[in-house]
Motif scaffolding. Structure first.
Motif, PDB file in Angstrom:
ATOM      1  N   PHE A 275      11.250   1.836   2.016  1.00 56.78           N
ATOM      2  CA  PHE A 275      12.129   2.829   1.429  1.00 56.78           C
ATOM      3  C   PHE A 275      12.445   2.461  -0.016  1.00 56.78           C
ATOM      4  CE2 PHE A 275      12.844   5.674   4.824  1.00 56.78           C
ATOM      5  CZ  PHE A 275      13.698   6.678   4.368  1.00 56.78           C
ATOM      6  N   TYR A 276      12.874   3.459  -0.769  1.00 64.24           N
ATOM      7  CA  TYR A 276      13.123   3.278  -2.202  1.00 64.24           C
ATOM      8  C   TYR A 276      14.069   2.121  -2.497  1.00 64.24           C
ATOM      9  CZ  TYR A 276      17.607   5.630  -1.382  1.00 64.24           C
ATOM     10  OH  TYR A 276      18.856   5.961  -0.915  1.00 64.24           O
ATOM     11  N   ASP A 277      15.056   1.889  -1.618  1.00 64.87           N
ATOM     12  CA  ASP A 277      16.017   0.820  -1.858  1.00 64.87           C
ATOM     13  C   ASP A 277      15.525  -0.541  -1.371  1.00 64.87           C
ATOM     14  OD1 ASP A 277      16.168   1.458   0.816  1.00 64.87           O
ATOM     15  OD2 ASP A 277      18.323   1.873   0.837  1.00 64.87           O
ATOM     16  N   GLU A 278      14.298  -0.583  -0.866  1.00 66.74           N
ATOM     17  CA  GLU A 278      13.669  -1.830  -0.446  1.00 66.74           C
ATOM     18  C   GLU A 278      12.544  -2.241  -1.396  1.00 66.74           C
ATOM     19  OE1 GLU A 278      13.999  -1.304   4.403  1.00 66.74           O
ATOM     20  OE2 GLU A 278      12.441  -0.204   3.327  1.00 66.74           O
ATOM     21  N   PHE A 279      12.300  -1.400  -2.389  1.00 68.98           N
ATOM     22  CA  PHE A 279      11.203  -1.617  -3.324  1.00 68.98           C
ATOM     23  C   PHE A 279      11.449  -2.862  -4.170  1.00 68.98           C
ATOM     24  CE2 PHE A 279       7.612   0.755  -5.295  1.00 68.98           C
ATOM     25  CZ  PHE A 279       7.161   1.352  -4.139  1.00 68.98           C
ATOM     26  N   LYS A 280      10.499  -3.780  -4.151  1.00 69.28           N
ATOM     27  CA  LYS A 280      10.580  -4.994  -4.964  1.00 69.28           C
ATOM     28  C   LYS A 280       9.736  -4.836  -6.223  1.00 69.28           C
ATOM     29  CE  LYS A 280       8.936  -7.705  -1.760  1.00 69.28           C
ATOM     30  NZ  LYS A 280       8.705  -6.786  -0.641  1.00 69.28           N
ATOM     31  N   ALA A 281       9.934  -5.744  -7.175  1.00 67.51           N
ATOM     32  CA  ALA A 281       9.153  -5.701  -8.416  1.00 67.51           C
ATOM     33  C   ALA A 281       7.665  -5.819  -8.114  1.00 67.51           C
ATOM     34  CB  ALA A 281       9.599  -6.816  -9.346  1.00 67.51           C
ATOM     35  N   SER A 282       7.311  -6.628  -7.109  1.00 64.00           N
ATOM     36  CA  SER A 282       5.898  -6.797  -6.747  1.00 64.00           C
ATOM     37  C   SER A 282       5.320  -5.514  -6.167  1.00 64.00           C
ATOM     38  CB  SER A 282       5.734  -7.945  -5.750  1.00 64.00           C
ATOM     39  OG  SER A 282       6.508  -7.714  -4.579  1.00 64.00           O
ATOM     40  N   ASP A 283       6.140  -4.756  -5.416  1.00 60.01           N
ATOM     41  CA  ASP A 283       5.677  -3.469  -4.890  1.00 60.01           C
ATOM     42  C   ASP A 283       5.351  -2.525  -6.040  1.00 60.01           C
ATOM     43  OD1 ASP A 283       5.898  -3.672  -1.961  1.00 60.01           O
ATOM     44  OD2 ASP A 283       8.023  -3.965  -2.343  1.00 60.01           O
ATOM     45  N   ALA A 284       6.256  -2.460  -7.003  1.00 60.94           N
ATOM     46  CA  ALA A 284       6.049  -1.577  -8.150  1.00 60.94           C
ATOM     47  C   ALA A 284       4.816  -1.993  -8.945  1.00 60.94           C
ATOM     48  CB  ALA A 284       7.282  -1.590  -9.049  1.00 60.94           C
ATOM     49  N   ALA A 285       4.590  -3.305  -9.062  1.00 54.58           N
ATOM     50  CA  ALA A 285       3.443  -3.801  -9.831  1.00 54.58           C
ATOM     51  C   ALA A 285       2.123  -3.428  -9.165  1.00 54.58           C
ATOM     52  CB  ALA A 285       3.544  -5.312  -9.996  1.00 54.58           C
ATOM     53  N   TYR A 286       2.040  -3.613  -7.849  1.00 52.70           N
ATOM     54  CA  TYR A 286       0.805  -3.251  -7.142  1.00 52.70           C
ATOM     55  C   TYR A 286       0.609  -1.737  -7.135  1.00 52.70           C
ATOM     56  CZ  TYR A 286      -0.350  -7.898  -5.341  1.00 52.70           C
ATOM     57  OH  TYR A 286      -0.732  -9.208  -5.220  1.00 52.70           O
ATOM     58  N   PHE A 287       1.690  -0.996  -6.987  1.00 51.11           N
ATOM     59  CA  PHE A 287       1.625   0.465  -7.020  1.00 51.11           C
ATOM     60  C   PHE A 287       1.114   0.911  -8.393  1.00 51.11           C
ATOM     61  CE2 PHE A 287       4.157   4.244  -5.051  1.00 51.11           C
ATOM     62  CZ  PHE A 287       3.103   5.101  -5.297  1.00 51.11           C
ATOM     63  N   GLN A 288       1.624   0.297  -9.459  1.00 48.13           N
ATOM     64  CA  GLN A 288       1.205   0.645 -10.807  1.00 48.13           C
ATOM     65  C   GLN A 288      -0.264   0.317 -11.027  1.00 48.13           C
ATOM     66  OE1 GLN A 288       3.413   2.208 -13.207  1.00 48.13           O
ATOM     67  NE2 GLN A 288       1.327   2.694 -13.877  1.00 48.13           N
ATOM     68  N   LYS A 289      -0.731  -0.811 -10.490  1.00 45.60           N
ATOM     69  CA  LYS A 289      -2.142  -1.187 -10.625  1.00 45.60           C
ATOM     70  C   LYS A 289      -3.042  -0.150  -9.990  1.00 45.60           C
ATOM     71  CE  LYS A 289      -5.292  -5.104  -9.949  1.00 45.60           C
ATOM     72  NZ  LYS A 289      -5.415  -6.509  -9.461  1.00 45.60           N
TER      73      LYS A 289
END
Length: 336
Positions: free
Chosen positions: A298-312
């Protein structure tokens, strides 16, 4: 349960160029009488019939949305592109888990600020969704062995782009792939129409349990696109449109709370949730117990690493020219 598709027309020439829309199937779930009397808020959600949509299916069948005072209308589409086209044209208020994240980004490019992602379904070698499969008796052992063969994938730009990139990175070289509806993958392999296919669950499970196909490698996006078999691939996402979030703040909060109940059920009691794959996907009866599960964030469980892999993952589509501009993942994540 979802009904058969009906025709749908794209809202504009621009949208037709971005997304291919051909149909939708609609089912309306009636809210309890007391809620109807008070005017339950209708929420129209598009979904693609893949296993990772299970929290949505379960929330419908368990009555979580009804209990939240919502009249949720599930709209079944043949591809994720059709889901986003329906959102763009105002026929959907959001997407269920399993809707291709790249398709949502295309919608964001076509109409900036279109939607917000509130839950993703990351997969990898442990939480399996995507895989390359071949006919049971095929001599093909690895993805590299598909070089020069007839390979297919599910419909849509996300599937095509990923399949081509992974084939190349796995050693099969630059290849063309054929788009086939996901429900035809097992039959196409069994009949010899194709030699291999990049597909999504429950296809691999259906083919294996019928004795027709076998998986040569699963969790392939994490390995070949993200560079780590255990990296989270946020390939599918549940979303709500910014318009719905703005005009129906309370209903949107109740919807996401009920949706989270579906996610919790899937994560904590998967055996109780699995039967709800029936009617929403191609898998039926006892076979539902065999389908591997995605993870959910969920959006409130999103970590910086999640965002980084998603961005990649998104950056690949920018590099390939599929996205006309860079898409910032963080700008698309719901902030609460």
């Amino acid at each position: 349960m979802p009904k058969s598709p009906v025709s749908a027309t794209p809202a504009s020439v621009t949208r037709r160029r971005v997304l291919k829309a051909t149909g939708a199937a609609v089912v309306t779930l009636a809210a309890p009488a007391i809620v109807r009397a008070q005017g339950a808020t209708k929420v129209r959600i598009g979904f693609w019939p893949v296993a990772s949509g299970l929290p949505f299916y379960a929330a419908i069948e368990k009555g979580y949305f009804k209990e939240a005072g919502l009249d949720v209308e599930p709209l079944k589409f043949a591809s994720a592109q059709q889901v986003i086209e329906a959102i763009l044209s105002g026929r959907c208020d959001g997407s269920a888990s399993g809707t291709a994240s790249a398709a949502l980004a295309l919608g964001e490019i076509a109409q900036p600020g279109l939607l917000k992602i509130f839950c993703t379904n990351p997969t990898n070698a442990k939480y399996v969704l995507e895989e390359f499969i071949v006919a049971k008796d095929s001599p093909i052992k690895t993805v590299a062995d598909l070089k020069g063969k007839r390979v297919a994938c599910g419909p849509g730009v996300q599937n095509v782009t990923l399949a081509k990139t992974m084939l190349e990175r796995a050693g099969a070289g630059k290849m063309s792939v054929t788009e086939l509806p996901i429900g035809q993958h097992v039959a196409a392999l069994a009949s010899g129409q194709i030699d291999g296919v990049y597909t999504l669950e429950p296809t691999g499970t259906v083919g294996r349990l019928k004795g027709l196909t076998r998986t040569i490698e699963a969790g392939v996006v994490a390995r070949y696109i993200l560079g780590d078999p255990m990296a989270p691939w946020h390939g599918g996402s549940a979303s709500l449109t910014s318009e719905f979030l703005s005009k129906n703040k309370d209903a949107a909060t109740r919807y996401m709370t009920a949706y989270r109940r579906g996610v919790t059920l899937v994560k904590q009691s998967p055996q109780e949730a699995r039967p709800y794959l029936k009617g929403y996907t191609a898998i039926e009866g006892d076979l539902t117990a065999e389908v591997p599960m995605s993870d959910y964030v969920f959006y409130d469980e999103f970590k910086a690493s999640d965002a980084a892999y998603f961005q990649k993952f998104y950056d690949l589509f920018s590099e390939k020219g599929i996205f006309s501009r860079k898409v910032d993942v963080n700008s698309m994540i719901y902030k609460g």
